[in-house]
Design an enzyme around this catalytic site. Sequence first.
Site, PDB file in Angstrom:
ATOM      1  N   GLY A   3       0.780  -1.237  -0.046  1.00  0.00           N
ATOM      2  CA  GLY A   3       0.004   0.024  -0.096  1.00  0.00           C
ATOM      3  C   GLY A   3       0.843   1.246  -0.081  1.00  0.00           C
ATOM      4  O   GLY A   3       2.014   1.246   0.279  1.00  0.00           O
ATOM      5  N   LEU A  47       7.258   2.015   3.911  1.00  0.00           N
ATOM      6  CA  LEU A  47       7.881   2.490   2.867  1.00  0.00           C
ATOM      7  C   LEU A  47       8.779   3.949   3.099  1.00  0.00           C
ATOM      8  O   LEU A  47       9.722   4.121   2.660  1.00  0.00           O
ATOM      9  CB  LEU A  47       7.355   2.408   1.326  1.00  0.00           C
ATOM     10  CG  LEU A  47       6.483   1.463   0.948  1.00  0.00           C
ATOM     11  CD1 LEU A  47       5.981   1.710  -0.341  1.00  0.00           C
ATOM     12  CD2 LEU A  47       7.586   0.349   0.792  1.00  0.00           C
ATOM     13  N   HIS A  77      -3.405   1.495   8.082  1.00  0.00           N
ATOM     14  CA  HIS A  77      -1.965   2.100   8.102  1.00  0.00           C
ATOM     15  C   HIS A  77      -1.828   3.110   7.124  1.00  0.00           C
ATOM     16  O   HIS A  77      -1.508   4.299   7.258  1.00  0.00           O
ATOM     17  CB  HIS A  77      -1.054   0.825   7.757  1.00  0.00           C
ATOM     18  CG  HIS A  77       0.419   1.316   7.344  1.00  0.00           C
ATOM     19  ND1 HIS A  77       1.483   1.088   8.291  1.00  0.00           N
ATOM     20  CD2 HIS A  77       0.881   2.080   6.424  1.00  0.00           C
ATOM     21  CE1 HIS A  77       2.438   1.590   7.954  1.00  0.00           C
ATOM     22  NE2 HIS A  77       2.197   2.423   6.565  1.00  0.00           N
ATOM     23  N   GLU A  78      -2.513   2.854   5.991  1.00  0.00           N
ATOM     24  CA  GLU A  78      -2.706   4.023   4.761  1.00  0.00           C
ATOM     25  C   GLU A  78      -3.426   5.155   4.975  1.00  0.00           C
ATOM     26  O   GLU A  78      -2.996   6.206   4.829  1.00  0.00           O
ATOM     27  CB  GLU A  78      -3.057   3.193   3.559  1.00  0.00           C
ATOM     28  CG  GLU A  78      -2.138   2.094   3.165  1.00  0.00           C
ATOM     29  CD  GLU A  78      -0.599   2.521   2.846  1.00  0.00           C
ATOM     30  OE1 GLU A  78      -0.326   3.573   2.690  1.00  0.00           O
ATOM     31  OE2 GLU A  78       0.235   1.500   3.025  1.00  0.00           O
ATOM     32  N   HIS A 116      -1.860   7.811   6.751  1.00  0.00           N
ATOM     33  CA  HIS A 116      -0.835   8.554   6.146  1.00  0.00           C
ATOM     34  C   HIS A 116      -1.724   9.843   5.951  1.00  0.00           C
ATOM     35  O   HIS A 116      -0.943  10.903   5.693  1.00  0.00           O
ATOM     36  CB  HIS A 116      -0.297   8.017   5.028  1.00  0.00           C
ATOM     37  CG  HIS A 116       0.744   7.134   5.296  1.00  0.00           C
ATOM     38  ND1 HIS A 116       2.040   7.643   5.717  1.00  0.00           N
ATOM     39  CD2 HIS A 116       1.206   5.670   5.137  1.00  0.00           C
ATOM     40  CE1 HIS A 116       2.936   6.764   5.866  1.00  0.00           C
ATOM     41  NE2 HIS A 116       2.350   5.703   5.369  1.00  0.00           N
TER      42      HIS A 116
END
Length: 202
Positions: A69, A115, A157-158, A161
């Site tokens: 992701g 990432l 998690h995404e 962001h």
Amino acid sequence: MTMMQVDEDFPLTVARASIVTGSPTTLRIADSVLRMVAKPVPEEMIGTETLKHLVEEMWMCMLDAGGVGIAAPQVGISWRLFIATAMKILPSTVFVNPEVEYFGEASVLGEEGCLSVPGWRSAKVLRHPKVTVRYRDMAGAAHVATYEGLAARIVQHEFDHLNGKLFIDLDDSPEVDHPLRRRALRAMAEMDQRLKAVAEEA
């Protein structure tokens, strides 16, 4: 989000040129945009070639880095947009202006990496066991999907962001003293200081 172990020698900066903005973008924790609350994807951008190109760039970055992701802020675009995919549990999906409803307590510990925080992983990240997401696709069509387990973890998690949060904010392993963790915490503190300075100047 990444599901694979990243080598400790993985460079902090992974530079590439944005095909959308023409400016250099990175997948590094030092970018203050990662601490900003992203703005909704403008209505006039939905269904456009510009949005399509941005999503293509995100897929390329994510796959190149071995992730499952990635969110638009991670490629330098502060929009409420993320993509995710995980074999058999989460089909390749583009989430435009998502809204997330959480179920149960944030009581499920699991392992995560990012990432934007290359090299550091933690198995002590608390997440909700189930989420429902209301979102639009690139063409503007509305969707509702419910996820559990690992798929729910990836979505949370995404989505974080988009609100300026990173998994390390939820990392419940204070006893761990590791160079990569120290570097990540230092970079996060520097981002917060830069954003505070900008706010004070405004």
